[in-house]
Design an enzyme around this catalytic site. Structure first.
Site, PDB file in Angstrom:
ATOM      1  N   THR A 161      -0.974  -0.957  -6.827  1.00  0.00           N
ATOM      2  CA  THR A 161      -0.276   0.335  -6.911  1.00  0.00           C
ATOM      3  C   THR A 161      -0.462   1.168  -5.642  1.00  0.00           C
ATOM      4  OG1 THR A 161      -2.129   1.513  -7.920  1.00  0.00           O
ATOM      5  CG2 THR A 161      -0.597   0.379  -9.423  1.00  0.00           C
ATOM      6  N   HIS A 186      -7.680   6.636 -10.762  1.00  0.00           N
ATOM      7  CA  HIS A 186      -6.557   7.469 -10.339  1.00  0.00           C
ATOM      8  C   HIS A 186      -6.553   8.719 -11.222  1.00  0.00           C
ATOM      9  CE1 HIS A 186      -4.840   4.097  -7.973  1.00  0.00           C
ATOM     10  NE2 HIS A 186      -5.444   3.369  -8.905  1.00  0.00           N
ATOM     11  N   HIS A 229      -8.562   7.985  -0.290  1.00  0.00           N
ATOM     12  CA  HIS A 229      -7.581   8.150  -1.366  1.00  0.00           C
ATOM     13  C   HIS A 229      -8.236   8.019  -2.735  1.00  0.00           C
ATOM     14  CE1 HIS A 229      -7.022   4.207   0.750  1.00  0.00           C
ATOM     15  NE2 HIS A 229      -7.436   3.793  -0.407  1.00  0.00           N
ATOM     16  N   HIS A 272     -12.151   1.444  -9.543  1.00  0.00           N
ATOM     17  CA  HIS A 272     -11.780   2.744  -8.976  1.00  0.00           C
ATOM     18  C   HIS A 272     -10.934   3.496  -9.995  1.00  0.00           C
ATOM     19  CE1 HIS A 272      -8.354   0.110  -8.006  1.00  0.00           C
ATOM     20  NE2 HIS A 272      -7.657   1.204  -8.283  1.00  0.00           N
ATOM     21  N   GLU A 278      -1.233   6.130 -13.878  1.00  0.00           N
ATOM     22  CA  GLU A 278      -0.162   5.462 -13.130  1.00  0.00           C
ATOM     23  C   GLU A 278       0.842   4.890 -14.122  1.00  0.00           C
ATOM     24  OE1 GLU A 278      -2.380   3.085 -10.006  1.00  0.00           O
ATOM     25  OE2 GLU A 278      -1.466   4.743  -8.880  1.00  0.00           O
ATOM     26  N   HIS A 331      -9.240   1.425 -13.027  1.00  0.00           N
ATOM     27  CA  HIS A 331      -8.824   0.054 -12.710  1.00  0.00           C
ATOM     28  C   HIS A 331     -10.017  -0.839 -12.396  1.00  0.00           C
ATOM     29  CE1 HIS A 331      -4.535   1.517 -11.491  1.00  0.00           C
ATOM     30  NE2 HIS A 331      -4.661   1.306 -12.790  1.00  0.00           N
TER      31      HIS A 331
HETATM   32  S1  B30 Z   1      -4.754  -1.222  -7.886  1.00  0.00           S
HETATM   33  O1  B30 Z   1      -5.693  -1.552  -8.907  1.00  0.00           O
HETATM   34  O2  B30 Z   1      -3.436  -1.771  -8.086  1.00  0.00           O
HETATM   35  N1  B30 Z   1      -4.621   0.345  -7.775  1.00  0.00           N
HETATM   36  C1  B30 Z   1      -6.278  -2.938  -4.011  1.00  0.00           C
HETATM   37  C2  B30 Z   1      -6.793  -3.378  -5.221  1.00  0.00           C
HETATM   38  C3  B30 Z   1      -6.325  -2.835  -6.409  1.00  0.00           C
HETATM   39  C4  B30 Z   1      -5.357  -1.855  -6.392  1.00  0.00           C
HETATM   40  C5  B30 Z   1      -4.862  -1.401  -5.195  1.00  0.00           C
HETATM   41  C6  B30 Z   1      -5.328  -1.951  -3.992  1.00  0.00           C
HETATM   42  C7  B30 Z   1      -6.763  -3.547  -2.740  1.00  0.00           C
HETATM   43  O3  B30 Z   1      -7.543  -4.474  -2.751  1.00  0.00           O
HETATM   44  N2  B30 Z   1      -6.284  -3.041  -1.603  1.00  0.00           N
HETATM   45  C8  B30 Z   1      -6.570  -3.524  -0.291  1.00  0.00           C
HETATM   46  C9  B30 Z   1      -7.953  -3.189   0.106  1.00  0.00           C
HETATM   47  N3  B30 Z   1      -8.166  -1.768   0.421  1.00  0.00           N
HETATM   48  C10 B30 Z   1      -9.520  -1.446   0.104  1.00  0.00           C
HETATM   49  C11 B30 Z   1      -9.684  -0.474  -1.002  1.00  0.00           C
HETATM   50  O4  B30 Z   1     -10.171  -0.843  -2.061  1.00  0.00           O
HETATM   51  O5  B30 Z   1      -9.419   0.823  -0.877  1.00  0.00           O
HETATM   52  C12 B30 Z   1      -7.925  -1.507   1.803  1.00  0.00           C
HETATM   53  C13 B30 Z   1      -6.927  -0.421   2.021  1.00  0.00           C
HETATM   54  O6  B30 Z   1      -7.263   0.851   1.894  1.00  0.00           O
HETATM   55  O7  B30 Z   1      -5.770  -0.680   2.337  1.00  0.00           O
HETATM   56 CU1  B30 Z   1      -7.833   1.524   0.090  1.00  0.00          CU
HETATM   57 ZN    ZN Z   2      -5.808   1.419  -8.912  1.00  0.00          ZN
END
Ligand code: B30
Ligand code: ZN
Length: 265
Positions: free
Chosen positions: A197, A94, A64, A92, A104, A117
């Site tokens: 998000t 978006h 993603h 990362h 976002e 982010h």
């Molecule tokens: S965000 O910054 O709100 N877009 C995570 C951290 C920050 C945001 C969203 C998600 C996060 O730590 N998610 C869980 C870990 N992820 C690993 C990842 O970074 O890529 C596992 C997952 O699949 O569920 Cu995606």
């Molecule tokens: Zn993000």
């Protein structure tokens, strides 16, 4: 219904709550920032950061988007709305299928071309898993992206995209990247209590969104859209467009009873 969440009509943001109930919570992110309905404050301590460029480790195609993993040791984010010390875990981005969308957060309804982010963990929690369970578990610095000149530091990430074309691929970053180069000159920001998000959409984030956007080029965003959302060994989707991560942003959710603060530093 799909644990294999994404951004198309079958697995996109409107379907996430079927597998991730927190996605229908009342403190979700992103939000639209209504600049006329804010309280302005000057925090006693300025928001302050310290990063070690050599600590960037790998870049991964998550299916993603791309994520740059950082060795948290030695980094620091303190002050502003934060009570404790936070460390940088990853960053990362978006983006959208066209340059008129991709951020976002939106500002008075205005969308930007993308949003970067920088994801920090509260050091009072010993792991990401533990931090996910608490409203102050993470602080994400959000940086709005607008179209303009090529961004030198962003380019180091973009240059790796052709090495991680497929979902699951990881490569060493190879070169140092200074995350502070993504922070705009004017450090004024908005802050509020929200969520991740993306699934699992846990409500564990102190959001800090810088008011001033930074510039990246059209070509740099185009390169991001070339990442694929399936594995190398997988079946190429019949619809070619379906196989590319053309967009990966979640639209804004209701602010509800939350307070959004505007901070001068
Ligand atoms: S965000 O910054 O709100 N877009 C995570 C951290 C920050 C945001 C969203 C998600 C996060 O730590 N998610 C869980 C870990 N992820 C690993 C990842 O970074 O890529 C596992 C997952 O699949 O569920 Cu995606
Ligand atoms: Zn993000």
């Amino acid at each position: 219904m799909s644990t294999d969440w994404g951004y198309n009509s079958k697995n996109g943001p409107s379907t996430w709550s079927e597998c991730f109930p927190e996605a229908k919570g009342d403190k979700q992110s992103p939000i639209d920032i209504n600049v006329d309905e804010l309280k302005t404050i000057t925090p006693t301590k300025k928001l302050s950061w310290k990063y070690i460029p050599e600590n960037v480790e790998t870049i991964t195609n998550t299916g993603h988007g791309w994520t740059v993993k950082v060795n948290a040791a030695g980094s620091e984010l303190t002050g502003g709305p934060l009570k404790e010390k936070y460390v940088l875990e990853q960053f990362h981005c978006h983006w959208g299928c066209s340059d008129t969308q991709g951020s976002e957060h939106t500002i008075n309804g205005k969308r930007y071309a993308g949003e970067l982010h920088l994801v920090h963990r509260n050091t009072k929690y010993s792991s990401m898993i533990e931090a996910l369970k608490h409203p102050d578990g993470f602080c994400v610095l959000g940086i709005l992206l607008k179209l303009g000149k090529n961004h030198h530091e962003f380019n180091k990430v973009v240059a790796q995209v052709h090495n991680i074309q497929f979902k699951g691929q990881t490569k060493p970053m190879g070169v140092p990247i200074d995350p502070s180069a993504f922070i705009p000159q004017n450090v004024a920001y908005w802050t509020y209590q929200g969520s991740l998000t993306t699934p699992p959409c846990h409500e564990c984030v102190v959001w800090v969104l810088f008011k001033e956007p930074i510039e990246v080029s059209q070509e740099q965003l185009r390169t991001c859209r070339m990442l694929r959302n399936y594995c190398k060994e997988g079946i190429c989707p019949i619809d070619k467009k379906e196989g590319f991560i053309t967009e990966n942003f979640r639209p804004p959710l209701p602010v509800g009873r939350r307070e959004v603060l505007e901070c001068t530093h």
